[in-house]
Design a protein around this motif. Structure first.
Motif, short mmCIF file in Angstrom:
data_model
loop_
_atom_site.label_atom_id
_atom_site.label_comp_id
_atom_site.label_asym_id
_atom_site.label_seq_id
_atom_site.Cartn_x
_atom_site.Cartn_y
_atom_site.Cartn_z
N GLY A 51 0.96 -1.30 0.16
CA GLY A 51 -0.05 -0.02 -0.12
C GLY A 51 0.94 1.04 -0.18
N ARG A 52 0.32 2.47 -0.28
CA ARG A 52 0.96 3.79 -0.30
C ARG A 52 1.72 3.88 1.21
NH1 ARG A 52 -1.07 7.59 -3.82
NH2 ARG A 52 -1.14 8.94 -2.03
N SER A 53 2.83 4.72 1.00
CA SER A 53 3.40 5.08 2.19
C SER A 53 2.36 5.58 3.29
CB SER A 53 4.40 6.26 1.77
OG SER A 53 5.66 5.56 1.63
N ASN A 54 2.57 5.37 4.39
CA ASN A 54 1.64 6.33 5.43
C ASN A 54 0.34 5.71 5.66
OD1 ASN A 54 2.56 7.91 7.58
ND2 ASN A 54 0.81 9.34 6.87
N VAL A 55 -0.01 4.59 4.78
CA VAL A 55 -1.38 4.00 4.76
C VAL A 55 -1.68 3.19 6.09
CG1 VAL A 55 -1.06 1.96 3.62
CG2 VAL A 55 -3.25 2.95 3.39
N TYR A 113 7.70 -1.05 13.22
CA TYR A 113 8.19 0.57 13.59
C TYR A 113 7.04 1.25 12.75
CZ TYR A 113 10.36 4.74 14.03
OH TYR A 113 10.88 6.14 14.01
N THR A 114 6.24 2.26 13.61
CA THR A 114 5.31 3.04 12.67
C THR A 114 5.58 4.31 12.86
OG1 THR A 114 3.95 3.42 14.61
CG2 THR A 114 3.31 1.50 13.38
N SER A 115 5.15 5.40 12.08
CA SER A 115 5.89 6.72 12.16
C SER A 115 4.90 7.64 11.34
CB SER A 115 7.02 6.67 11.75
OG SER A 115 7.54 8.18 11.42
N PRO A 155 5.85 9.52 6.35
CA PRO A 155 5.86 8.41 5.27
C PRO A 155 7.18 8.07 4.83
CG PRO A 155 4.56 10.72 4.54
CD PRO A 155 5.43 11.02 5.72
N GLY A 156 7.52 6.70 4.49
CA GLY A 156 8.47 5.99 3.73
C GLY A 156 9.56 5.74 4.89
N LYS A 157 8.92 5.37 6.13
CA LYS A 157 9.69 4.86 7.30
C LYS A 157 10.03 3.35 6.92
CE LYS A 157 10.80 7.97 9.65
NZ LYS A 157 12.10 8.17 9.87
N THR A 158 9.49 2.49 6.60
CA THR A 158 9.81 1.20 6.27
C THR A 158 10.42 0.87 4.76
OG1 THR A 158 7.60 0.55 7.27
CG2 THR A 158 8.75 -1.18 6.19
N VAL A 199 -10.49 3.71 9.53
CA VAL A 199 -12.01 3.99 9.64
C VAL A 199 -12.30 4.85 10.48
CG1 VAL A 199 -12.54 1.93 8.01
CG2 VAL A 199 -12.64 1.77 10.50
N ASP A 200 -11.66 4.83 11.94
CA ASP A 200 -11.93 5.66 12.94
C ASP A 200 -11.95 7.28 12.49
OD1 ASP A 200 -9.14 6.77 13.82
OD2 ASP A 200 -8.77 4.79 12.94
N LYS A 201 -11.41 7.65 11.45
CA LYS A 201 -11.55 8.86 11.00
C LYS A 201 -12.78 9.49 10.30
CE LYS A 201 -6.68 10.00 11.27
NZ LYS A 201 -5.64 11.05 11.11
N ALA A 251 -6.52 0.46 13.18
CA ALA A 251 -5.55 0.20 13.97
C ALA A 251 -5.62 0.67 15.40
CB ALA A 251 -4.25 0.16 13.43
N GLU A 252 -6.16 1.94 15.28
CA GLU A 252 -6.21 2.77 16.39
C GLU A 252 -7.19 2.33 17.52
OE1 GLU A 252 -5.74 7.54 16.69
OE2 GLU A 252 -4.34 5.85 16.24
N LYS A 253 -8.25 1.97 16.95
CA LYS A 253 -9.45 1.50 17.71
C LYS A 253 -9.55 -0.07 17.85
CE LYS A 253 -11.98 5.56 18.29
NZ LYS A 253 -10.77 6.32 18.24
#
Ligand code: GTP
Ligand code: MG
Length: 199
Positions: free
Chosen positions: A33-37, A53-55, A58-61, A146-148, A177-179
Motif C-alpha cells: 500500500g501507499r506510504s503512511n497508509v 516500527y510506525t511513524s 511517510p517512507g519509514k519502512t 476507518v476511525d476517521k 488500528a487505532e481502535k
C-alpha cells in the motif's frame, strides 16, 4: 470473540536484497500500500503488540520486514509506494523489488492491499490492483483508518473499493488500528482461506 490467539510474534528478519529473505517455509501475507497508509500499524494490531516500527513520516519502512506469528505464518511489511520524496532510483529499485516479491515468492498466501478509507483507491492503488489481477495474485483489500470517517462513508468506500479493485465484498475489510475495529473479521478472513490454523 477472539479467533486468533497470539502466543508469539517477533521480527524474523529484514531484507534489502532478494537473497536476504528468510526461507519460504510458512504461509506468508505481504502487506502492500501507499506510504503512511498504515501497514506497520496493521501488523501491530493483528499480533496485539508493537513489533513493527510506525511513524507519522511517510517512507519509514525501507526494508522488507518479516514477522513470524505463532510459528504458523509470516506477515511481511513491504516498503510503501507513492511516496514523492524518495529519489527516482530508490523508487524504481523498490517498485521492482515489490513486484518481484509478489510475483515470485513461492509461499505468498495472499497479498493484503491496504487502502486509506478516507479517499478510497487512488491512481497508483488502481495500477497496483490491475497489475496483481493480471498476474493472478491472490489478494484481499484492507481499508485503513476507518476511525476517521462515518459509518456511511465506510459503507460507501467499501462498495467503491469492491468495484474499482474487482474484489468480492467478503475480501474487503474495513479496519482501525487505532481502535481495533475489524481485527477479528480480518483474522477470520485469513483463516477461512484455510491458510492459518484456528487457535
Ligand atoms: P510506511 O512505512 O512509511 O510505508 O508507512 P505505513 O504504511 O507502515 O504506516 P504506519 O503504520 O507507520 O502509519 C502511518 C501513520 O498513520 C501513523 O502516524 C499511524 O499512527 C497512523 N495510523 C495507522 N493506522 C491508523 C488507524 O487505523 N487510525 C488512525 N487514526 N491512524 C492510523
Ligand atoms: Mg511502515
Amino acid at each position: 470473540m477472539h479467533f486468533m490467539k497470539i502466543s508469539k510474534a517477533f521480527l524474523l528478519g529484514s531484507a534489502y536484497h532478494w537473497e536476504q529473505m528468510p526461507a519460504p517455509e510458512l504461509p506468508e501475507f505481504g502487506l502492500i500500500g501507499r506510504s503512511n497508509v498504515g501497514k506497520s500499524s496493521l501488523i501491530n494490531m493483528l499480533v496485539g503488540r508493537r513489533v513493527a516500527y510506525t511513524s507519522n513520516t511517510p517512507g519509514k519502512t525501507r526494508l522488507m520486514n518479516f514477522y513470524m506469528v505463532n510459528h504458523d505464518l509470516v506477515f511481511v511489511d513491504l516498503p510503501g509506494y507513492g511516496y514523492a520524496k524518495v529519489s527516482q532510483t530508490d523508487r524504481a529499485f523498490w517498485e521492482e523489488r515489490l513486484l518481484r516479491y509478489l510475483k515470485e515468492r513461492t509461499n505468498l498466501a495472499c497479498a493484503m492491499h491496504l487502502i486509506d478509507a478516507r479517499h478510497g483507491p487512488l491512481e497508483n492503488d488502481l495500477e497496483m490492483a490491475t497489475w496483481m489481477w493480471q498476474q493472478d495474485i491472490r489478494r484481499c483489500a484492507v481499508l485503513t483508518k476507518v476511525d476517521k470517517i462515518s459509518k456511511n462513508a465506510i459503507a460507501r468506500t467499501v462498495a467503491q473499493t469492491c468495484s474499482a479493485l474487482h474484489l468480492d465484498k467478503s475480501l474487503v475489510i474495513p479496519i482501525s488500528a487505532e481502535k481495533g475495529t475489524g481485527k477479528d473479521e480480518l483474522w477470520r478472513l485469513l483463516q477461512t482461506q484455510k491458510l492459518v490454523k484456528e487457535a
